[in-house]
Design a protein around this motif. Structure first.
Motif, PDB file in Angstrom:
ATOM      1  N   ILE A  83       0.707  -0.846   0.103  1.00 27.79           N
ATOM      2  CA  ILE A  83      -0.094   0.027   0.285  1.00 27.79           C
ATOM      3  C   ILE A  83       0.743   1.186  -0.062  1.00 27.79           C
ATOM      4  N   ILE A  84       2.110   1.068   1.357  1.00 29.61           N
ATOM      5  CA  ILE A  84       2.734   2.521   0.964  1.00 29.61           C
ATOM      6  C   ILE A  84       3.726   2.876  -0.100  1.00 29.61           C
ATOM      7  N   ILE A  85       3.647   1.655  -0.602  1.00 29.82           N
ATOM      8  CA  ILE A  85       4.646   1.913  -2.075  1.00 29.82           C
ATOM      9  C   ILE A  85       3.813   1.913  -3.093  1.00 29.82           C
ATOM     10  N   LEU A  86       2.491   1.825  -3.337  1.00 29.12           N
ATOM     11  CA  LEU A  86       1.138   2.282  -3.963  1.00 29.12           C
ATOM     12  C   LEU A  86       0.694   3.387  -3.808  1.00 29.12           C
ATOM     13  N   GLU A  87       1.129   4.009  -2.976  1.00 29.55           N
ATOM     14  CA  GLU A  87       1.137   5.839  -2.288  1.00 29.55           C
ATOM     15  C   GLU A  87       2.157   6.311  -2.751  1.00 29.55           C
ATOM     16  N   ASP A  88       3.184   5.837  -2.788  1.00 34.17           N
ATOM     17  CA  ASP A  88       4.581   6.842  -3.461  1.00 34.17           C
ATOM     18  C   ASP A  88       4.577   6.760  -4.608  1.00 34.17           C
ATOM     19  N   GLN A  89       4.113   6.096  -5.663  1.00 37.01           N
ATOM     20  CA  GLN A  89       3.960   5.651  -6.760  1.00 37.01           C
ATOM     21  C   GLN A  89       2.169   6.219  -7.304  1.00 37.01           C
ATOM     22  N   LEU A  90       1.976   6.828  -6.778  1.00 38.55           N
ATOM     23  CA  LEU A  90       0.875   7.437  -6.572  1.00 38.55           C
ATOM     24  C   LEU A  90       1.312   8.860  -7.310  1.00 38.55           C
ATOM     25  N   GLU A  91       1.876   9.523  -5.521  1.00 38.86           N
ATOM     26  CA  GLU A  91       1.840  10.185  -5.334  1.00 38.86           C
ATOM     27  C   GLU A  91       3.398  11.285  -6.686  1.00 38.86           C
ATOM     28  N   GLU A  92       4.086  10.462  -6.819  1.00 40.33           N
ATOM     29  CA  GLU A  92       4.877  10.667  -7.894  1.00 40.33           C
ATOM     30  C   GLU A  92       4.137  11.005  -9.077  1.00 40.33           C
ATOM     31  N   ALA A  93       3.093  10.032  -9.559  1.00 37.96           N
ATOM     32  CA  ALA A  93       2.418  10.304 -10.824  1.00 37.96           C
ATOM     33  C   ALA A  93       1.510  11.408 -10.891  1.00 37.96           C
ATOM     34  N   GLN A  94       1.586  12.120  -9.552  1.00 37.26           N
ATOM     35  CA  GLN A  94       0.828  13.560  -9.119  1.00 37.26           C
ATOM     36  C   GLN A  94       1.559  13.829  -9.821  1.00 37.26           C
ATOM     37  N   ARG A  95       2.961  14.001  -9.235  1.00 37.58           N
ATOM     38  CA  ARG A  95       3.531  14.939  -9.482  1.00 37.58           C
ATOM     39  C   ARG A  95       3.738  15.603 -10.933  1.00 37.58           C
ATOM     40  N   ILE A  96       3.953  13.920 -11.655  1.00 35.82           N
ATOM     41  CA  ILE A  96       4.832  14.501 -13.235  1.00 35.82           C
ATOM     42  C   ILE A  96       3.068  15.303 -14.344  1.00 35.82           C
ATOM     43  N   ASN A  97       2.233  14.449 -13.380  1.00 36.31           N
ATOM     44  CA  ASN A  97       1.191  15.139 -14.347  1.00 36.31           C
ATOM     45  C   ASN A  97       1.365  16.550 -14.146  1.00 36.31           C
ATOM     46  N   ALA A  98       1.172  16.893 -13.021  1.00 37.81           N
ATOM     47  CA  ALA A  98       0.630  18.445 -12.758  1.00 37.81           C
ATOM     48  C   ALA A  98       2.173  19.183 -13.433  1.00 37.81           C
ATOM     49  N   GLU A  99       3.539  18.699 -13.383  1.00 38.98           N
ATOM     50  CA  GLU A  99       4.427  19.594 -14.155  1.00 38.98           C
ATOM     51  C   GLU A  99       3.750  19.068 -15.487  1.00 38.98           C
ATOM     52  N   TYR A 100       3.798  18.590 -16.717  1.00 41.75           N
ATOM     53  CA  TYR A 100       2.947  18.559 -17.694  1.00 41.75           C
ATOM     54  C   TYR A 100       1.929  19.337 -17.955  1.00 41.75           C
ATOM     55  N   ARG A 101       0.666  20.021 -17.208  1.00 45.06           N
ATOM     56  CA  ARG A 101      -0.151  19.989 -17.139  1.00 45.06           C
ATOM     57  C   ARG A 101      -0.044  22.252 -17.517  1.00 45.06           C
ATOM     58  N   ARG A 102       1.086  21.774 -15.775  1.00 44.57           N
ATOM     59  CA  ARG A 102       1.647  23.340 -16.203  1.00 44.57           C
ATOM     60  C   ARG A 102       2.581  23.979 -17.626  1.00 44.57           C
ATOM     61  N   ALA A 103       3.594  22.446 -18.008  1.00 39.54           N
ATOM     62  CA  ALA A 103       3.972  23.010 -19.262  1.00 39.54           C
ATOM     63  C   ALA A 103       3.546  22.996 -20.545  1.00 39.54           C
ATOM     64  N   ALA A 104       2.031  22.621 -20.939  1.00 42.85           N
ATOM     65  CA  ALA A 104       1.175  22.492 -21.477  1.00 42.85           C
ATOM     66  C   ALA A 104       0.617  23.723 -21.787  1.00 42.85           C
ATOM     67  N   ASN A 105      -0.021  24.231 -20.708  1.00 39.97           N
ATOM     68  CA  ASN A 105      -0.201  25.586 -20.420  1.00 39.97           C
ATOM     69  C   ASN A 105       0.065  26.729 -20.551  1.00 39.97           C
ATOM     70  N   LYS A 106       1.530  26.832 -20.922  1.00 38.49           N
ATOM     71  CA  LYS A 106       2.445  27.578 -20.884  1.00 38.49           C
ATOM     72  C   LYS A 106       2.566  28.194 -23.175  1.00 38.49           C
ATOM     73  N   THR A 107       2.301  29.596 -22.939  1.00 38.39           N
ATOM     74  CA  THR A 107       2.440  29.394 -24.649  1.00 38.39           C
ATOM     75  C   THR A 107       3.840  30.117 -24.762  1.00 38.39           C
ATOM     76  N   PRO A 108       4.217  29.983 -26.045  1.00 38.02           N
ATOM     77  CA  PRO A 108       5.590  29.631 -26.734  1.00 38.02           C
ATOM     78  C   PRO A 108       6.092  30.835 -26.773  1.00 38.02           C
ATOM     79  N   GLY A 109       5.491  32.115 -25.889  1.00 38.92           N
ATOM     80  CA  GLY A 109       6.448  33.319 -25.381  1.00 38.92           C
ATOM     81  C   GLY A 109       6.151  33.330 -23.898  1.00 38.92           C
ATOM     82  N   GLY A 110       6.154  32.114 -23.475  1.00 36.63           N
ATOM     83  CA  GLY A 110       6.748  31.903 -21.931  1.00 36.63           C
ATOM     84  C   GLY A 110       5.609  32.261 -20.692  1.00 36.63           C
TER      85      GLY A 110
END
Length: 116
Positions: A83-110
């Motif tokens: 359970i703890i290993i899966l919780e840690d993997q989920l937290e990491e996946a959510q962090r990566i998803n949030a990073e991707y969302r932030r990058a996708a929401n940026k326009t080419p001008g920054g």
């Protein structure tokens, strides 16, 4: 961490293996056998001193405390570790998803675009 690192830096380091097995078990209110069991389940891997003794960091003790909470509620130790290993993997996946969302929401001008 190197032995020439100042003591104050080592004390602030969550990953510094400062606690012996006996001290770690005492702090968690458990037994050394419990710490060995979560090590065998590969939840944590303590570092070893030059003499071969297990040493635990504060980060590892927080993970072990979470495992103890689950075990105290009746979860088998192997399941608690999974359970703890899966919780840690989920937290990491959510962090990566949030990073991707932030990058996708940026326009080419920054600048960021508005989202719904």
């Amino acid at each position: 961490m190197a032995a020439d690192t100042p003591l104050s830096d080592r004390l602030d380091d969550d990953d510094y293996p400062a606690y012996t097995m006996g001290r770690a078990a005492e702090m968690l209110g458990t037994t050394p056998a419990f710490l060995r069991a979560i090590g065998e389940a590969r939840l944590i891997t303590p570092l070893r001193s030059e003499g071969g003794h297990r040493r635990y960091s504060r980060y590892q003790l927080r993970i072990a405390a979470r495992a103890r909470e689950l075990v105290d509620r009746g979860t088998p130790i192997e399941a608690a570790c999974r359970i703890i290993i899966l919780e840690d993997q989920l937290e990491e996946a959510q962090r990566i998803n949030a990073e991707y969302r932030r990058a996708a929401n940026k326009t080419p001008g920054g600048s960021e675009t508005a989202t719904d």
